[in-house]
Design an enzyme around this catalytic site. Structure first.
Site, short mmCIF file in Angstrom:
data_model
loop_
_atom_site.label_atom_id
_atom_site.label_comp_id
_atom_site.label_asym_id
_atom_site.label_seq_id
_atom_site.Cartn_x
_atom_site.Cartn_y
_atom_site.Cartn_z
N GLY A 40 -124.53 -0.33 -26.22
CA GLY A 40 -123.41 -0.58 -25.33
C GLY A 40 -122.06 -0.46 -26.01
O GLY A 40 -121.94 -0.04 -27.16
N LEU B 159 -129.70 5.48 -22.32
CA LEU B 159 -128.43 5.22 -22.98
C LEU B 159 -128.63 4.77 -24.43
O LEU B 159 -129.37 3.80 -24.69
CB LEU B 159 -127.63 4.17 -22.22
CG LEU B 159 -126.26 3.81 -22.78
CD1 LEU B 159 -125.33 5.01 -22.73
CD2 LEU B 159 -125.66 2.62 -22.02
N ASP B 160 -127.97 5.46 -25.37
CA ASP B 160 -127.97 5.11 -26.80
C ASP B 160 -129.37 5.12 -27.41
O ASP B 160 -129.62 4.44 -28.42
CB ASP B 160 -127.33 3.73 -27.02
CG ASP B 160 -125.85 3.72 -26.68
OD1 ASP B 160 -125.23 4.79 -26.74
OD2 ASP B 160 -125.33 2.64 -26.33
N GLN B 161 -130.29 5.86 -26.85
CA GLN B 161 -131.65 5.89 -27.37
C GLN B 161 -132.15 7.31 -27.65
O GLN B 161 -133.34 7.52 -27.82
CB GLN B 161 -132.60 5.18 -26.39
CG GLN B 161 -132.28 3.71 -26.20
CD GLN B 161 -133.31 3.00 -25.35
OE1 GLN B 161 -134.50 3.16 -25.52
NE2 GLN B 161 -132.84 2.21 -24.40
#
Length: 304
Positions: A220, A246-248
């Site tokens: 985040g 997200l962010d992975q």
């Protein structure tokens, strides 16, 4: 005469670097595949500059081979014949291959918001020819960084994003990106979550994001504050390919720096910015140099 020889030498070096191509191989590990790829290039007049391969024995249901060959195609007579022979290897060994001839510098679109440190670093490195790419445009959702783009005489386009206009603005961004024939998109602290529609248009490892934490920790937008609240002793930065999760996405590059109880959130941010700049450049450089092979959720990153 000495100056003339020096100039000619530099031209030869530049030509050698520009003429190098890569062959990447990914698939089930099979006896003979590494030798077969090298032999194919040699038989067609190519000089192998470097070759790296790695076998992941933990992969299931079978071990996976990752191979990258950097070669000089100066003696190559027929590219189409090499392509045909490589396709024959694909069928024989059940692998995927990709040849990149490096005929032209890839085009990079940079997306930013209000943070300028990653943008400055990318533009300075590209201007110094440390990044082999063109940057024909910069896209933002704010006016704040137009002066940076103006410094490098790069067109700067602003698309203000609200929840109501997000999809419409993304469509306009995509149209602009496609009009410039962009090869890779870099999210240089672009503080907007890209929609499924946007990501699906560039799903094949073409979007690189820099995240201000050592993923998978602290996802985040307020990663440094989360890290400070947890009292961590190391903070990091992660460059990864953007995916629907997200962010992975698959991680290309990471780095860390030590922090202590004496450091406040602002100190975390200050220390982290240096990491973000360097990690993003390393990731983009590896991508441009065709050093990255993506398999499921992981990247294998070879040295150039």
């Amino acid at each position: 005469m000495g100056a003339f020889r020096h100039s000619s030498s530099l031209q030869r070096v530049a030509k050698q670097l520009g003429d190098r191509a890569t062959l990447r191989v990914l698939g089930p590990d099979r006896k003979g595949i590494v030798a077969a790829c090298s032999d194919l290039l040699n038989r067609h007049g190519c000089s192998i500059v470097s070759s790296e391969h790695y076998t992941d024995y933990s992969a299931t249901p079978h071990s996976m081979l990752f191979q990258r060959i950097l070669f000089d195609p100066e003696g190559l007579r027929d590219r189409s014949e090499v392509k045909t022979k490589v396709q024959e290897l694909e069928r024989k060994f059940g692998v995927k291959t990709k040849i990149d001839w490096r005929d032209k510098s890839p085009k990079v679109a940079v997306l930013v918001s209000k943070h300028d440190h990653c943008l400055w670093e990318l533009l300075l490195r590209q201007q110094a020819k440390e990044l082999d790419c063109e940057i024909p445009l910069i896209i933002s959702n704010h006016e704040n960084l137009r002066h940076v783009a103006d410094t490098f005489q790069i067109p700067y386009y602003v698309f203000p994003v609200t929840p109501e206009t997000k999809l419409e603005q993304e469509q306009a961004q995509l149209a602009l990106i496609e009009a410039h024939d962009i090869d890779v998109i870099v999210l240089a602290r672009y503080m907007q979550v890209l929609s499924k529609h946007f990501l699906s248009r560039y799903a094949d490892s073409q979007i690189i994001n820099i995240h201000h934490s050592f993923l998978p920790a602290f996802l985040g937008g307020r990663a440094y504050h989360q890290a400070h609240d947890r009292g961590v002793k190391l903070i990091g930065a992660t460059a990864h390919y953007a995916t629907l999760d997200l962010d992975q996405g698959p991680i290309i590059a990471q780095d860390v720096v030590a922090v202590s109880h004496r450091d406040g959130p602002h100190d975390f941010v200050r220390k982290g910015r240096g990491l973000e700049r360097n990690v993003l450049v390393r990731a983009l450089q590896a991508h441009l140099d065709q050093c990255v092979l993506v398999y499921n959720t992981k990247c294998v990153v070879f040295s150039d």
